[in-house]
Design a protein around this motif. Structure first.
Motif, PDB file in Angstrom:
ATOM      1  N   ASP A  14       2.410  -1.430  11.163  1.00  0.00           N
ATOM      2  CA  ASP A  14       2.259  -1.038   9.755  1.00  0.00           C
ATOM      3  C   ASP A  14       1.359  -2.022   9.014  1.00  0.00           C
ATOM      4  O   ASP A  14       0.521  -1.623   8.191  1.00  0.00           O
TER       5      ASP A  14
ATOM      6  N   THR B 128      -2.226  -1.560  10.028  1.00  0.00           N
ATOM      7  CA  THR B 128      -2.723  -0.319   9.416  1.00  0.00           C
ATOM      8  C   THR B 128      -3.232  -0.578   8.005  1.00  0.00           C
ATOM      9  O   THR B 128      -4.197   0.053   7.556  1.00  0.00           O
ATOM     10  N   GLY B 129      -2.596  -1.505   7.310  1.00  0.00           N
ATOM     11  CA  GLY B 129      -3.017  -1.833   5.954  1.00  0.00           C
ATOM     12  C   GLY B 129      -4.154  -2.831   5.873  1.00  0.00           C
ATOM     13  O   GLY B 129      -4.601  -3.153   4.770  1.00  0.00           O
TER      14      GLY B 129
ATOM     15  N   ARG C 279      -4.803   6.734  10.546  1.00  0.00           N
ATOM     16  CA  ARG C 279      -5.245   5.380  10.888  1.00  0.00           C
ATOM     17  C   ARG C 279      -4.213   4.691  11.790  1.00  0.00           C
ATOM     18  O   ARG C 279      -4.565   4.019  12.761  1.00  0.00           O
ATOM     19  N   ARG C 280      -2.954   4.873  11.486  1.00  0.00           N
ATOM     20  CA  ARG C 280      -1.896   4.260  12.299  1.00  0.00           C
ATOM     21  C   ARG C 280      -1.891   4.842  13.711  1.00  0.00           C
ATOM     22  O   ARG C 280      -1.734   4.104  14.697  1.00  0.00           O
TER      23      ARG C 280
ATOM     24  N   ALA D  60      -5.806   3.276   1.776  1.00  0.00           N
ATOM     25  CA  ALA D  60      -6.487   2.404   2.729  1.00  0.00           C
ATOM     26  C   ALA D  60      -6.653   1.067   2.008  1.00  0.00           C
ATOM     27  O   ALA D  60      -6.307   0.943   0.823  1.00  0.00           O
TER      28      ALA D  60
ATOM     29  N   ASP E  29      -6.504   8.481   5.397  1.00  0.00           N
ATOM     30  CA  ASP E  29      -5.178   9.005   5.721  1.00  0.00           C
ATOM     31  C   ASP E  29      -4.441   7.945   6.537  1.00  0.00           C
ATOM     32  O   ASP E  29      -4.801   7.658   7.682  1.00  0.00           O
ATOM     33  N   ARG E  30      -3.410   7.369   5.957  1.00  0.00           N
ATOM     34  CA  ARG E  30      -2.718   6.260   6.617  1.00  0.00           C
ATOM     35  C   ARG E  30      -2.117   6.668   7.959  1.00  0.00           C
ATOM     36  O   ARG E  30      -2.152   5.895   8.928  1.00  0.00           O
TER      37      ARG E  30
ATOM     38  N   GLU F 216      -9.911  -0.348   7.883  1.00  0.00           N
ATOM     39  CA  GLU F 216     -10.328   0.982   7.441  1.00  0.00           C
ATOM     40  C   GLU F 216     -10.752   1.851   8.624  1.00  0.00           C
ATOM     41  O   GLU F 216     -10.611   3.072   8.580  1.00  0.00           O
TER      42      GLU F 216
ATOM     43  N   GLN G 279       0.799  -1.221   0.000  1.00  0.00           N
ATOM     44  CA  GLN G 279       0.000   0.000   0.000  1.00  0.00           C
ATOM     45  C   GLN G 279       0.835   1.275   0.000  1.00  0.00           C
ATOM     46  O   GLN G 279       0.604   2.187  -0.802  1.00  0.00           O
ATOM     47  N   MET G 280       1.795   1.364   0.910  1.00  0.00           N
ATOM     48  CA  MET G 280       2.547   2.606   1.043  1.00  0.00           C
ATOM     49  C   MET G 280       3.316   2.928  -0.232  1.00  0.00           C
ATOM     50  O   MET G 280       3.311   4.076  -0.707  1.00  0.00           O
TER      51      MET G 280
END
Length: 533
Positions: A246, A249-250, A219-220, A48, A215-216, A253, A18-19
């Motif tokens: 991490d 986080t992925g 969320r993290r 997300a 927004d990652r 949602e 994702q990142m």
């Protein structure tokens, strides 16, 4: 000037991708705008599990008009040369100008090119970016030839807050651009209109209203803050594992942390076994006390809104799964200790190390010789203990625990050696012999561990180079670069003076090679240069 929003909605993107995908999307769109002569302001990317987006401020409405003067052949040049110049410019003969220069009289073409509107350029630009997107792995679906990491459902494109007409050519079908996002699978069944979106924060807020933290970073932070608050309330501390956070986080949602407990009966298992069951296989966060010891608590991150009754059901289900996993681990822990570790050695003969390099049993014998050869160079190292640890280092590969939890190889061997009455120096060296496994990992804790680790890494380097299985480009399937860096770190950080040529030669002789491969020393030197940058 106008803002541009591109949002892609597909099925769940693997957390590990994702990142990088979000960064690639921002880079590719920003680069395409620049190449098209469309200046713009700042860019932000979002990702997300099912959303991938980029928001770019202040994009030019259209390209600037271009006036270009191009010099052609001499005015008296042959007609064939003039015809070629006319063809390259697209002009007629009477549109050319004749001008005197210090080198004579030449023909010139003055080309006026009107800039295109950004809205006319974007559809083809977006199609090219998506068609060539650099996913590590991608797939096709349906009858189309288009490839994406997972089936793509929507391409939302808004310029100045308005939907952009256009479509993505998928090779056998088309996906029309739209302006409608989607919320959480279970918590928000309605679509989310993006029409009139005025800023990146406005976009983030609209999805947040649909229970998607796109927004990652937000969320993290919600995961860490929520888990820490729960654990603090239980009188413990969250054991922070950045990689696991991490990954979680992925996966979610809308993160919602729940606290569960490990049954006391399982707390007699080694910490590494508990961590492997809880963290690696179940993706739970673990807890610890002030001294860093594992405590009987864990945090599971749910992908739902808070609801007391549902939370109890989710937590009960997760605890039931964990109980079964830990019961398996407890069985292997008890079963593997029924026999001394040395009794497992003959079974290593059934495992091929690599074609042309013998079995793992052969490797164990080589390691015992090489560790004893290296031991005198390491201060305080007991050569006999190092040789015995090297002989037993791979024995846990045939244990039930390592069969279930491969990431525990070496570590479990140390525990089993200790349970069988082996000296502490031998058990510790077995448990540490894979270290360091990366730049963040420490060295083996004992001189014997240093010797066995060096022997293991050097044996692999000499063997794989000897049969031509060398790293090529970005491919290094046997982690030989990491092995070389491990050798370098051990020698430098332990301040060991180890002449490598005789050690490499001894390893090559144990394989039956006539000599060490010519490229190996150069390879190690190059890794040294990399490590010193």
């Amino acid at each position: 000037m106008a803002d541009l929003l591109i949002e892609l909605i597909c099925e769940e993107i693997p957390a590990r991708m994702q990142m990088r995908a979000a960064q690639d999307l921002e880079k590719l769109v920003s680069g395409a705008l620049k190449d098209a002569g469309l200046p713009h302001g700042s860019a932000r990317h979002f990702v997300a599990p099912r959303h991938l987006a980029v928001y770019i401020d202040d994009v030019a409405d259209r390209q600037e008009d271009v006036s270009e003067e191009r010099r052609g052949p001499r005015a008296d040049a042959p007609e064939q040369a003039i015809a070629g110049f006319l063809k390259s410019t697209g002009l007629a003969r009477d549109a050319l100008l004749e001008q005197d220069t210090p080198k004579g009289r030449f023909l010139f073409a003055r080309i006026e090119r009107e800039g295109s509107a950004t809205t006319a350029l974007l559809p083809d630009m977006i199609t090219r970016i998506l068609s060539d997107f650099p996913w590590p792995k991608s797939q096709r679906w349906g009858a189309t030839r288009f490839r994406w990491v997972r089936p793509l459902h929507r391409v939302n494109v808004l310029f100045d807050g308005a939907a952009l007409p256009g479509e993505l050519d998928m090779g056998g079908g088309a996906l029309a651009f739209s302006a409608t996002s989607c919320g959480h699978y279970f918590e928000h069944g309605d679509d989310i209109s993006l029409a009139g979106v005025a800023s990146a924060d406005d976009y983030v807020g609209r999805l947040r209203d649909g229970y998607v933290m796109v927004d990652r970073a937000e969320r993290r932070a919600a995961i860490v803050d929520g888990a820490s608050a729960l654990v603090d309330g239980q009188g413990a501390k969250l054991r922070v594992n950045e990689g696991l956070i991490d990954e979680i986080t992925g996966l979610v949602e809308w993160p919602h942390a729940l606290f569960g407990r490990i049954e006391d009966g399982f707390m007699s298992l080694p910490d590494e076994v508990l961590e492997a069951s809880i963290r690696v296989h179940q993706k739970y966060l673990t807890t610890e006390d002030e001294d860093g010891r594992l405590t009987p608590g864990f945090v599971v991150v749910s992908n739902r809104l808070a609801d007391a009754a549902r939370d109890d059901v989710i937590l009960a289900g997760n605890q039931r799964v964990l109980r079964a996993r830990l019961a398996d681990a407890e069985f292997f822990w008890q079963e593997d200790r029924q026999a001394p570790l040395a009794e497992a050695l003959p079974r290593l003969a059934d495992i091929v190390f690599y074609e042309g390099l013998g079995s793992v049993h052969d490797k164990a014998a080589r390691l015992a010789q090489l560790a004893a050869h290296i031991a005198p160079a390491i201060a305080g190292c007991d050569g006999a203990a190092a040789g015995e640890a090297a002989r037993l280092a791979k024995a846990d590969l045939v244990s039930g625990m390592v069969g279930e939890f491969p990431e525990l190889q070496g570590i479990m061997g140390g525990y089993y050696a200790e349970a069988g009455g082996a000296p502490a120096a031998v058990a510790s060296a077995i448990g540490d012999h894979y270290r360091p496994q990366g730049p963040a990992d420490g060295l083996p804790a004992t001189p014997e561990g240093l010797a066995v680790s060096l022997a293991d890494k050097i044996d692999s380097l000499v063997g794989f180079f000897g049969v031509g299985a060398k790293p090529t480009g970005s491919k290094d399937p046997f982690a030989l670069r990491r092995a070389a860096l491990g050798v370098i770190r051990i020698i430098l950080e332990s301040q060991t003076r180890l002449p490598l040529r005789p050690v490499l030669a001894a390893s090559a002789a144990a394989y039956g090679f006539a000599a060490v491969d010519d490229d190996l020393l150069a390879f190690i030197r190059e890794r040294l240069r990399v490590s010193l940058r």
